[in-house]
Enzyme design. Structure first.
Site, PDB file in Angstrom:
ATOM      1  N   HIS A 156      20.966 -20.098 -23.346  1.00  0.00           N
ATOM      2  CA  HIS A 156      20.966 -18.932 -24.226  1.00  0.00           C
ATOM      3  C   HIS A 156      19.592 -18.294 -24.353  1.00  0.00           C
ATOM      4  O   HIS A 156      19.490 -17.143 -24.799  1.00  0.00           O
ATOM      5  CB  HIS A 156      21.483 -19.326 -25.610  1.00  0.00           C
ATOM      6  CG  HIS A 156      22.946 -19.628 -25.624  1.00  0.00           C
ATOM      7  ND1 HIS A 156      23.904 -18.708 -25.993  1.00  0.00           N
ATOM      8  CD2 HIS A 156      23.635 -20.759 -25.273  1.00  0.00           C
ATOM      9  CE1 HIS A 156      25.106 -19.250 -25.900  1.00  0.00           C
ATOM     10  NE2 HIS A 156      24.971 -20.491 -25.464  1.00  0.00           N
ATOM     11  N   ASP A 363      13.023 -12.855 -25.365  1.00  0.00           N
ATOM     12  CA  ASP A 363      14.298 -13.297 -25.917  1.00  0.00           C
ATOM     13  C   ASP A 363      15.315 -13.392 -24.800  1.00  0.00           C
ATOM     14  O   ASP A 363      15.310 -12.558 -23.881  1.00  0.00           O
ATOM     15  CB  ASP A 363      14.806 -12.317 -26.980  1.00  0.00           C
ATOM     16  CG  ASP A 363      15.329 -13.021 -28.225  1.00  0.00           C
ATOM     17  OD1 ASP A 363      15.732 -14.191 -28.114  1.00  0.00           O
ATOM     18  OD2 ASP A 363      15.320 -12.405 -29.301  1.00  0.00           O
TER      19      ASP A 363
END
Length: 455
Positions: A156, A363
């Site tokens: 993720h 991110d």
């Protein structure tokens, strides 16, 4: 049909009313998880002498199985290797990476304990979907214990180029462990290509297209960006906009534009740079004085990690400095809070905002950016300012993209957003909305599981 077994570091507890509590992974998977699914992982509890035997709970036909960790396992596995070595490394923060061999050994031990607890619950035809950096070695541990079924892994957070990964002493061990999976998924094509390049350089395995060819296994790598339930979030935002809570927020603004940011308090999110960017806006563009308020929600996390304690003190100082420099008796420009805000309230806040500030230094994806877009009123939408280093930037290129290391770029983007015509805001939002409504949570789940079924 094969049963789906989900494995994650933390398992969302089932609510008494059914379903699971809100959280990034739980929200993404909740519409996909169906009766018969097994979800396994850490309970979140640290106990003196864990038994190693899972505890069970049931929610709408889904079985939630959890084990506890000892304090030593927690310190070495979670605080140590996972969050003091892997997290900073995979967010390109080598200066914050701390590596100790005993932490890596503890990381392997806990993954072995996960495998020991999971094996008695498995069936030969199960499909196992493992999530995130805490559990990279789990497939290898399960293979060593005799499980030969299909196992997939999804990362993720970002993956890094070979020049960064090689700074981690056990990098080759982790790459070989990833090659014990059948499918390995990443948020973006860039992360996928970096993984394939690292596998080619460091494992000795051949790379053919998007597959790593090992001794007896072909590992398929895919890019599968995670999404949200965009339609559902839009409905929640529209309902929340009419609540007393959001009306109180609007009343407190007294007609001023709202810029909002919401995330965990984490050094990867670029919060000091964002605060400085807001300060630059106020110093360089004084016409916006008294016409904008910024709300920063940064829920506390990992408070036992030293770097997070330092960050919180820095943000406290910066917030005080900004408000001390620019406040007037009836205007406090920066509102900063570190408590958690319910997701339904966040949806209403996003809808009320003129600017969404999503400027992480790095991110994997960043679902806040997608939630902000989904929450907007298409007739009068706000403007998304997005870091070029968020995975979401690959899909949301019609946002105002900025380099988050440049506070002046953030300030200039905020100025552009405040001055932007409603026609341009609508045009940009329409393109962003299509992207968010196309790449949904359901699509993310289906793409990955279809790849795993075909392994």
């Amino acid at each position: 049909m094969a049963r789906l077994v989900i494995v994650s570091n933390r398992v969302p507890p089932p609510r008494a009313t059914g379903g699971v509590s809100a959280g990034g992974l739980a929200v993404a998977l909740q519409s996909f998880v169906e009766p018969g699914t097994l979800w396994f992982g850490w309970s979140g509890r640290v106990t003196e002498k864990p038994s190693g035997k899972p505890g069970f709970a049931d929610g709408q036909g889904v079985t939630y199985a959890t084990i506890d960790l000892s304090s030593e396992d927690y310190d070495r596995f979670y605080v140590g290797f996972a969050n003091s070595s892997l997290w900073p490394l995979l967010h390109f923060r080598l200066g914050l990476m701390r590596y100790r061999r005993e932490d890596f050994e503890g990381y392997l031990v806990v993954n072995g304990n996960f495998a020991d607890a999971l094996m008695p619950m498995l069936r030969d035809d199960d499909m196992i979907w493992v999530h995130d950096y805490h559990l990279i070695p789990l497939a290898l541990a399960l293979r060593e214990r005799g499980f030969n079924g299909r196992i997939g892994f999804f990362l993720h957070i970002p993956f890094v180029p070979a020049s960064v990964l090689e700074a981690l002493p056990p990098a080759r061990d982790l790459l070989r462990a990833l090659c014990a999976y059948d499918v390995v998924g990443f948020q973006t094509h860039t992360h996928l290509e970096d993984f394939l390049d690292c596998a080619r350089r460091f494992t000795g395995f051949a790379v053919e297209g998007q597959e790593v060819v090992t001794n007896g296994r072909r590992v398929r790598a895919i890019a599968d960006p995670i999404g949200i339930d965009a339609a559902g979030f839009a409905r929640v935002a529209a309902r929340s906009a009419g609540t007393a809570y959001i009306q109180r927020v609007r009343d407190s603004l007294i007609g001023r534009a709202l810029a909002i940011s919401a995330e965990r308090l984490d050094y990867s999110k670029g919060l000091p740079n964002r605060f400085e960017g807001f300060a630059r806006l106020l110093s360089r563009f004084p016409q916006h004085h008294r016409h904008i308020s910024m709300l920063q929600i940064a829920a506390r996390s990992r408070e036992d990690v030293a770097e997070y304690q330092v960050l919180r003190r820095e943000l406290d100082r910066l917030a005080g400095d900004i408000n001390g420099r620019f406040s007037q008796f009836d205007w406090v420009p920066l509102r900063y809070m570190t408590q958690t805000v319910a997701r339904t309230k966040l949806a209403g806040l996003f809808r009320a905002a003129r600017i969404g500030l999503v400027t992480p230094l790095r991110d994997g994806m960043n679902l806040v950016a997608k939630e902000f877009v989904a929450a907007q009123d298409p007739a009068d939408p706000g403007v998304l300012i997005l870091s070029q280093f968020a995975g979401a930037a690959e899909e949301l290129s019609d946002a105002l993209l900025v380099n988050p290391y440049d506070p002046d770029a953030i300030a200039e983007a905020m100025h552009v957003a405040l001055e932007m015509s409603i026609d341009e805001r609508r045009e940009r939002h329409a393109v962003l909305r299509r992207a968010v409504f196309d790449v949904t949570a359901a699509r993310y789940c289906n793409v990955f599981v279809d790849a795993l079924r075909g392994a």
